[in-house]
Design a protein around this motif. Structure first.
Motif: not given
Lengths: 322, 299
Positions: B53-60, B78-82, B262-274
């Protein structure tokens, strides 16, 4: 100022009450309430009990009553139908199939949830390099909200770009429709559940292992016991009660499964993974048949109650022997 | 670096590792290495989904669906995160989750502790009956009651309100049962002494009993907090207004809206898990104790 005479008596009473209070506090140890004395314990219990009555007892009673009516969520109490709802559920195929799914899920996930937790605990209860990392890895999924779990796993299990199918592809196994084919979907749900919740059982085993006194091992070692003998003759037998408790907790939790299945497959494909709690939800909130839904809830309630009574018995025995 | 004599594994230095001699003969170093490798392998498998999930979230975004899957993309971004954070909802849900979890924890622990203290120390007529009713509540499977409970909340006008999310979660008879046992273990002499000095029951409770039971209170509080933070079923039933949703419910609501991002979805998942993973790192001991205590019904 203008009414000093009215002011004075009040103040005098205040002083009087105050002194009275202090003497009473010292002599009788009761909070002062001249006249009627309510024991302090009552005040301590009122907040909890009020919440208990409103949010636990009331829905229990309301549910029993509702299950005897054909109430609809759309409005109105409906009319009294006696035990008709209960009669209906006995012949409702969706009840038996969703109860069957719940049972399948429980029977196949529980052994993994116990054995994997036990193996993890046995491997890591002694000190080793990077042990903190292993513990974190095993337990972390339990801390992750269920939606995150299902988002990540839906992505992992994707048919087209999924991580799993990517690996399988490399060894020449064709794409598997993990969430779209009945058997594969149940396997996926069980796999995700084991990954997500095994950490809880792991911690329970870890706590139990740490409760076994070192002397037991030392004594057996002096008698020449091998590590293997220690495991099978000492450790595992001493974990028996913990295993019993974990088993009961796990059974109750698994029978109530809803979240991860609903989010992964919505109970599909073609209701092949729909658990009983989701059927209750479907009947009540989608079908709006609150009366019937309550009846199913209660039938289910009694099944869990029986298991929970076993749990209570185990707990009280533990308490008694400790 | 300059100490070559330093033992590389922790066997000689660790405290709880002094297994008796003869065992060593039968489980030589090889056995320990095998155990370590097995533990590490399981750990790797268990970390894999979140790492992916982390790897996906950091991809374009355009490179997430490369097939066969690759761990790295052409660049780390970090585009997905912003993007996810700028949409705002995630922050609202995070705050809602925090509010709900804190409120549930505070109300549960305080009301349970009061009741437990009375059951442990303050006798009155009818107390045993009330205790029996409380204990019976432990075996009630709350999730099964959602339908009548929802019906009741509608009558009370609590659907889509914070109180509607919070209050049904605060009744914890098991907590009363556990805390009662700990309060009974507080030496009576301390309380009696305070009483002779003129302290009221409430004062004794707050200044003597609660501080003495701080470790167990911390453990059960964190346990309740985790449960409330991650609770999905009840908040999912009672809220339909997105601005009142907690993190797990809000995410479930938009899970499909991410579509193929998927990058955004995984970024949201990572943020929510943190948040809880960080809490675990700080309160590891309390959490372990909380699970052991609450999970095994006290003791």
């Amino acid at each position: 100022m203008s009414t000093p005479s009215a002011d004075n008596p009040t103040r005098r009473t205040d002083v009087a009450t105050h002194t009275h209070t202090r003497t009473r506090a010292i002599t009788t140890r009761e909070p002062s309430r001249p006249g009627h004395r309510i024991p302090p314990g009552v005040w301590f219990i009122v907040p909890f009990f009020a919440l208990y009555v409103v949010f636990l007892l009331t829905p229990i009673i309301l549910g029993v009553v509702t299950s005897l009516f054909n109430t609809s969520l759309a409005g109105g109490t409906g009319e009294f139908v006696g035990l008709d709802n209960y009669r209906e559920l006995l012949s409702d195929d969706a009840v038996s199939s969703s109860a069957g799914n719940t049972l399948t899920f429980t029977l196949f996930s529980t052994p993994f949830l116990i054995v994997v937790a036990l193996v993890m605990a046995l491997l890591t209860h002694r000190n080793m390099p990077a042990r903190w990392l292993f513990r974190l890895a095993y337990f972390m999924p339990f801390l992750v909200p269920v939606t995150v779990v299902t988002m990540v796993w839906t992505w992992m299990l994707g048919t087209d770009f999924g991580f799993f199918n990517g690996i399988l592809d490399r060894v020449g196994i064709g794409p598997i429709n993990w969430l779209g084919e009945p058997t594969a979907a149940m396997v996926s749900v069980i796999m995700v559940t084991v990954w997500w919740t095994v950490g809880f059982n792991y911690l329970l085993y870890l706590a139990a292992l740490q409760g076994i006194p070192e002397e037991v091992y030392e004594a057996s070692a002096i008698d020449g016991a091998s590590a293997r003998q220690q495991l099978f003759r000492i450790t595992l037998p001493l974990l028996k009660r913990t295993t019993g408790l974990i088993l009961v907790l796990q059974l109750i939790a698994s029978l109530k499964v809803f979240d991860q299945i609903y989010l992964l497959t919505q109970g599909g494909p073609n209701f092949a993974t729909r658990p009983i709690l989701e059927y209750i939800y479907d009947v009540g909130f989608t079908g709006l048949r609150i009366g019937y839904s309550s009846a199913i809830s209660y039938a289910f309630f009694f099944v869990i109650l029986v298991i929970a009574l076993v749990q209570l018995k185990l707990f009280s025995r533990r308490e008694g022997s400790a | 670096m300059s100490a070559p004599t330093l033992p590389l594994d922790s066997t000689t230095s660790s405290r709880d590792d002094r297994r008796p001699g003869p065992v060593r003969l039968f489980t030589p170093r090889l056995g320990r290495v095998c155990m370590w490798v097995a533990a590490a392998l399981i750990a790797f498998v268990w970390l894999l989904p979140m790492l992916w999930a982390l790897a996906t979230s950091l991809k374009p975004e355009a490179e997430t669906t490369a097939y066969p899957p690759e761990w790295t993309a052409s660049r780390v971004t970090g585009e997905a995160y912003t993007e996810v954070l700028s949409q705002g909802d995630l922050v609202v849900w995070f705050l809602n989750s925090t509010l709900v979890a804190v409120a549930v924890t505070v109300i549960t622990v305080i009301t349970s502790a009061w009741a437990a203290y009375a059951f442990a120390r303050l006798p009155f007529r009818g107390r045993n009956v009330l205790y029996a009713i409380t204990i019976a509540g432990i075996i009630v499977p709350a999730n099964v009651l959602v339908v009548p409970l929802f019906q009741q909340m509608r009558i009370m006008g609590m659907v889509d309100t914070y109180w509607g999310i919070i209050l049904p979660q605060v009744v914890a008879p098991a907590m009363v049962f556990i805390l009662k046992k700990f309060f009974e273990a507080v030496p009576r002499e301390l309380e009696d002494a305070a009483e002779v000095d003129g302290a009221g029951r409430s004062r004794i409770f707050w200044t003597i009993v609660m501080p003495l039971c701080r470790p167990i209170l911390a453990a059960v509080s964190i346990f309740v907090f985790i449960g409330a933070w991650n609770n999905f079923f009840w908040p999912f039933i009672i809220t339909s207004d997105p601005s009142l949703m907690t993190l797990p419910v809000g995410l479930a609501n938009v899970q499909n809206a991410f579509g193929v991002q998927y990058a955004q979805m995984m970024a949201a998942a990572v943020l929510a898990a943190l948040p809880l993973v960080l809490i675990f790192l700080f309160f590891q001991r309390q959490i372990v104790r909380g699970v052991a205590t609450a999970g095994l019904g006290g003791n």
